[in-house]
Design a protein around this motif. Structure first.
Motif, PDB file in Angstrom:
ATOM      1  N   VAL A   1      91.165 -10.273 -74.905  1.00  0.00           N
ATOM      2  CA  VAL A   1      90.234 -10.252 -76.035  1.00  0.00           C
ATOM      3  C   VAL A   1      88.800 -10.487 -75.563  1.00  0.00           C
ATOM      4  N   GLN A   2      88.622 -11.443 -74.661  1.00  0.00           N
ATOM      5  CA  GLN A   2      87.276 -11.744 -74.161  1.00  0.00           C
ATOM      6  C   GLN A   2      86.664 -10.532 -73.469  1.00  0.00           C
ATOM      7  N   LYS A   3      87.480  -9.796 -72.753  1.00  0.00           N
ATOM      8  CA  LYS A   3      86.993  -8.629 -72.019  1.00  0.00           C
ATOM      9  C   LYS A   3      86.714  -7.439 -72.945  1.00  0.00           C
ATOM     10  N   GLU A   4      87.526  -7.268 -73.978  1.00  0.00           N
ATOM     11  CA  GLU A   4      87.452  -6.060 -74.805  1.00  0.00           C
ATOM     12  C   GLU A   4      86.621  -6.217 -76.072  1.00  0.00           C
ATOM     13  N   ALA A   5      86.122  -7.407 -76.356  1.00  0.00           N
ATOM     14  CA  ALA A   5      85.379  -7.622 -77.604  1.00  0.00           C
ATOM     15  C   ALA A   5      84.112  -6.771 -77.649  1.00  0.00           C
TER      16      ALA A   5
ATOM     17  N   TYR B   1      75.781  -6.945 -74.338  1.00  0.00           N
ATOM     18  CA  TYR B   1      74.448  -6.724 -73.783  1.00  0.00           C
ATOM     19  C   TYR B   1      73.674  -5.718 -74.632  1.00  0.00           C
ATOM     20  N   GLU B   2      74.351  -4.662 -75.081  1.00  0.00           N
ATOM     21  CA  GLU B   2      73.681  -3.618 -75.861  1.00  0.00           C
ATOM     22  C   GLU B   2      73.184  -4.143 -77.205  1.00  0.00           C
ATOM     23  N   ARG B   3      73.892  -5.096 -77.791  1.00  0.00           N
ATOM     24  CA  ARG B   3      73.475  -5.620 -79.095  1.00  0.00           C
ATOM     25  C   ARG B   3      72.117  -6.307 -78.998  1.00  0.00           C
ATOM     26  N   LEU B   4      71.820  -6.931 -77.854  1.00  0.00           N
ATOM     27  CA  LEU B   4      70.549  -7.629 -77.697  1.00  0.00           C
ATOM     28  C   LEU B   4      69.392  -6.643 -77.613  1.00  0.00           C
ATOM     29  N   ALA B   5      69.597  -5.558 -76.889  1.00  0.00           N
ATOM     30  CA  ALA B   5      68.568  -4.524 -76.820  1.00  0.00           C
ATOM     31  C   ALA B   5      68.378  -3.874 -78.190  1.00  0.00           C
ATOM     32  N   MET B   6      69.474  -3.672 -78.906  1.00  0.00           N
ATOM     33  CA  MET B   6      69.420  -3.083 -80.243  1.00  0.00           C
ATOM     34  C   MET B   6      68.644  -3.992 -81.195  1.00  0.00           C
ATOM     35  N   SER B   7      68.862  -5.293 -81.077  1.00  0.00           N
ATOM     36  CA  SER B   7      68.160  -6.259 -81.927  1.00  0.00           C
ATOM     37  C   SER B   7      66.677  -6.293 -81.605  1.00  0.00           C
TER      38      SER B   7
ATOM     39  N   LYS C   1      83.163 -14.684 -75.190  1.00  0.00           N
ATOM     40  CA  LYS C   1      83.622 -16.068 -75.308  1.00  0.00           C
ATOM     41  C   LYS C   1      83.807 -16.465 -76.764  1.00  0.00           C
ATOM     42  N   ALA C   2      82.929 -15.973 -77.630  1.00  0.00           N
ATOM     43  CA  ALA C   2      83.082 -16.260 -79.059  1.00  0.00           C
ATOM     44  C   ALA C   2      84.378 -15.654 -79.589  1.00  0.00           C
ATOM     45  N   ALA C   3      84.694 -14.431 -79.143  1.00  0.00           N
ATOM     46  CA  ALA C   3      85.939 -13.782 -79.547  1.00  0.00           C
ATOM     47  C   ALA C   3      87.143 -14.577 -79.049  1.00  0.00           C
ATOM     48  N   ARG C   4      87.060 -15.070 -77.833  1.00  0.00           N
ATOM     49  CA  ARG C   4      88.153 -15.873 -77.272  1.00  0.00           C
ATOM     50  C   ARG C   4      88.393 -17.124 -78.122  1.00  0.00           C
ATOM     51  N   GLU C   5      87.291 -17.799 -78.490  1.00  0.00           N
ATOM     52  CA  GLU C   5      87.417 -18.998 -79.317  1.00  0.00           C
ATOM     53  C   GLU C   5      88.055 -18.674 -80.665  1.00  0.00           C
TER      54      GLU C   5
ATOM     55  N   PHE D   1      72.081 -16.282 -77.015  1.00  0.00           N
ATOM     56  CA  PHE D   1      72.706 -17.333 -76.224  1.00  0.00           C
ATOM     57  C   PHE D   1      74.170 -17.540 -76.592  1.00  0.00           C
ATOM     58  N   VAL D   2      74.685 -16.698 -77.492  1.00  0.00           N
ATOM     59  CA  VAL D   2      76.105 -16.698 -77.833  1.00  0.00           C
ATOM     60  C   VAL D   2      76.758 -15.530 -77.112  1.00  0.00           C
ATOM     61  N   ASP D   3      77.684 -15.823 -76.228  1.00  0.00           N
ATOM     62  CA  ASP D   3      78.409 -14.791 -75.486  1.00  0.00           C
ATOM     63  C   ASP D   3      79.466 -14.179 -76.400  1.00  0.00           C
ATOM     64  N   LEU D   4      79.388 -12.868 -76.635  1.00  0.00           N
ATOM     65  CA  LEU D   4      80.286 -12.207 -77.576  1.00  0.00           C
ATOM     66  C   LEU D   4      81.748 -12.357 -77.160  1.00  0.00           C
TER      67      LEU D   4
END
Length: 416
Positions: free
Chosen positions: A277-281, A295-301, A346-350, A341-344
């Motif tokens: 899940v952490q890898k594929e989120a 990474y792409e979401r940050l550039a998009m934002s 890791k958040a999915a893993r949690e 600063f939220v890793d997508l």
């Protein structure tokens, strides 16, 4: 009486005037956002001071602008951990101490330990590493302490939120940090309780409230935002260019693919499942179904994002159309999907670990903690009765013969 008889309280009027001239000078016309870009320092490696990169969190500029807008009395910010809710309040305070408007500040936190931890880890460092502010801190002030600072002619105090500390004290700038963790009797009286401390300051007063939405939709930060103008962050998909929002409250939401990954990990060892899940989120565009990495979401934002109010709509990158309102309460909802600063993964893993725990035990405490603290979402409950099912499950049940027509009520049902 003896002191009065010995004329110990007599003083020259011009000395009194000069000692307060600082607070009488008009503030320099410097916006909070431009001050932050030019002067704000944060801890880098080895605690060295480095300039903040505001482009990492482009959404903070809207909060800065609200602080400088006439007519705004309350700024309410909801968000997860590590989403710069507190940093934005610090930026406003530092700019005021450096450039004005000058005036006292009260900063409330949940407990005395929280105040001391904050001042030890961040507060003292912040005051010492901003030149314009550090030179104004009065080191000779007799009552100077970790929680009390005289900065120029302004008094700054950091206090635990209690019945005693929130009454009888006033300041033009008041901060309430992580308010949803405060005592319920104080929380239920916000924001009126603290705004009453500012009545005498008129248009110079500003109340800044920030928190995870621990208290739910009817109390705390989420409730305060509902009383004003709600701002949601929108952006344009990197694949199709169409707008959507990462916020759970949005009409068109860009959500993640994690629920769709759950069936793929059924029966898989928990550790391996969480690694997968952490890898594929990914985030999934609601328009074109294109996948977007962390990474792409940050550039998009950064390149396309903008705050959107009810009644407005995003029509292109950083382009919003509609009537922009300014009201006393301006609320901003930050979601983890937009927070750099939220890793997508890791958040999915949690989230998945908490979901598995709920499925196995029925205890939703861990799931609530992840939803509120990690994602910044209001938690509506995770019981089987309240869980929203996907459309395919509902459609199959409707065809099973157990469904009822509109207006029909099964025998034995008293309430719908």
């Amino acid at each position: 009486m003896l002191a009065l008889a010995r004329f110990q309280y007599l003083a020259r009027a011009d000395d009194a005037w000069l000692s307060r001239i600082d607070s009488l000078l008009p503030p320099d016309q410097v916006s909070t956002d431009s001050w932050t870009r030019e002067k704000r320092m944060i801890k880098g490696k080895n605690e060295l001071a480095v300039h903040i990169d505001i482009d990492l969190t482009p959404y903070v500029s809207g909060i800065h602008d609200a602080a400088d807008t006439r007519g705004v009395e309350v700024i309410a910010v909801q968000g997860p951990a590590r989403s710069v809710k507190t940093v934005a309040a610090e930026n406003i305070a530092l700019k005021r101490w450096d450039n004005g408007p000058h005036g006292d500040m009260l900063w409330y936190m949940q407990s005395a330990d929280d105040v001391d931890d904050y001042m030890e880890e961040r507060g003292e460092w912040m005051l010492e590493n901003h030149e314009g502010v550090a030179e104004r801190v009065d080191r000779t002030y007799k009552r100077q302490s970790r929680r009390r600072k005289r900065i120029g002619e302004s008094m700054a105090r950091w206090l635990p939120a209690s019945k005693q500390t929130t009454r009888g004290k006033g300041a033009p700038f008041i901060v309430g940090d992580e308010i949803d963790a405060w005592q319920r009797r104080i929380l239920s009286a916000l924001p009126g309780l603290l705004r009453n401390r500012q009545r005498e300051f008129g248009s110079a007063a500003l109340l800044y409230l920030a928190s995870h939405p621990d208290a739910g939709p009817t109390l705390g930060i989420s409730n305060i935002i509902s009383q004003g103008v709600q701002h949601l962050w929108w952006w344009c998909c990197i694949h199709c260019g169409k707008p959507s929002s990462p916020a759970a409250e949005a009409s068109i939401r860009m959500n993640w693919n994690v629920p769709a990954l759950m069936p793929m990990i059924a029966g898989v060892d928990k550790s391996d499942a969480l690694d997968f899940v952490q890898k594929e989120a990914k985030l999934i565009c609601p328009h074109c179904q294109g996948a977007i990495s962390g990474y792409e979401r940050l550039a998009m934002s950064r390149e396309t994002g903008a705050w959107v109010q009810p009644g407005e709509m995003m029509t292109g990158p950083k382009t919003v159309e509609g009537i922009h309102r300014v009201e006393e309460i301006m609320g901003f909802i930050i979601h983890a999907f937009q927070a750099p600063f939220v890793d997508l993964g890791k958040a999915a893993r949690e989230w998945v670990a908490a979901q598995i725990d709920f499925d196995n035990t029925g205890d939703d405490n861990a799931l609530k903690e992840v939803s509120v603290k990690t994602l910044g979402e209001v938690f509506a409950g995770a019981s089987e009765d309240s869980r929203i099912e996907d459309w395919e499950t509902i459609s199959k049940r409707m065809k099973s013969g157990d469904s009822y027509l509109m207006g029909q009520v099964p025998d034995g049902v008293d309430f719908l």
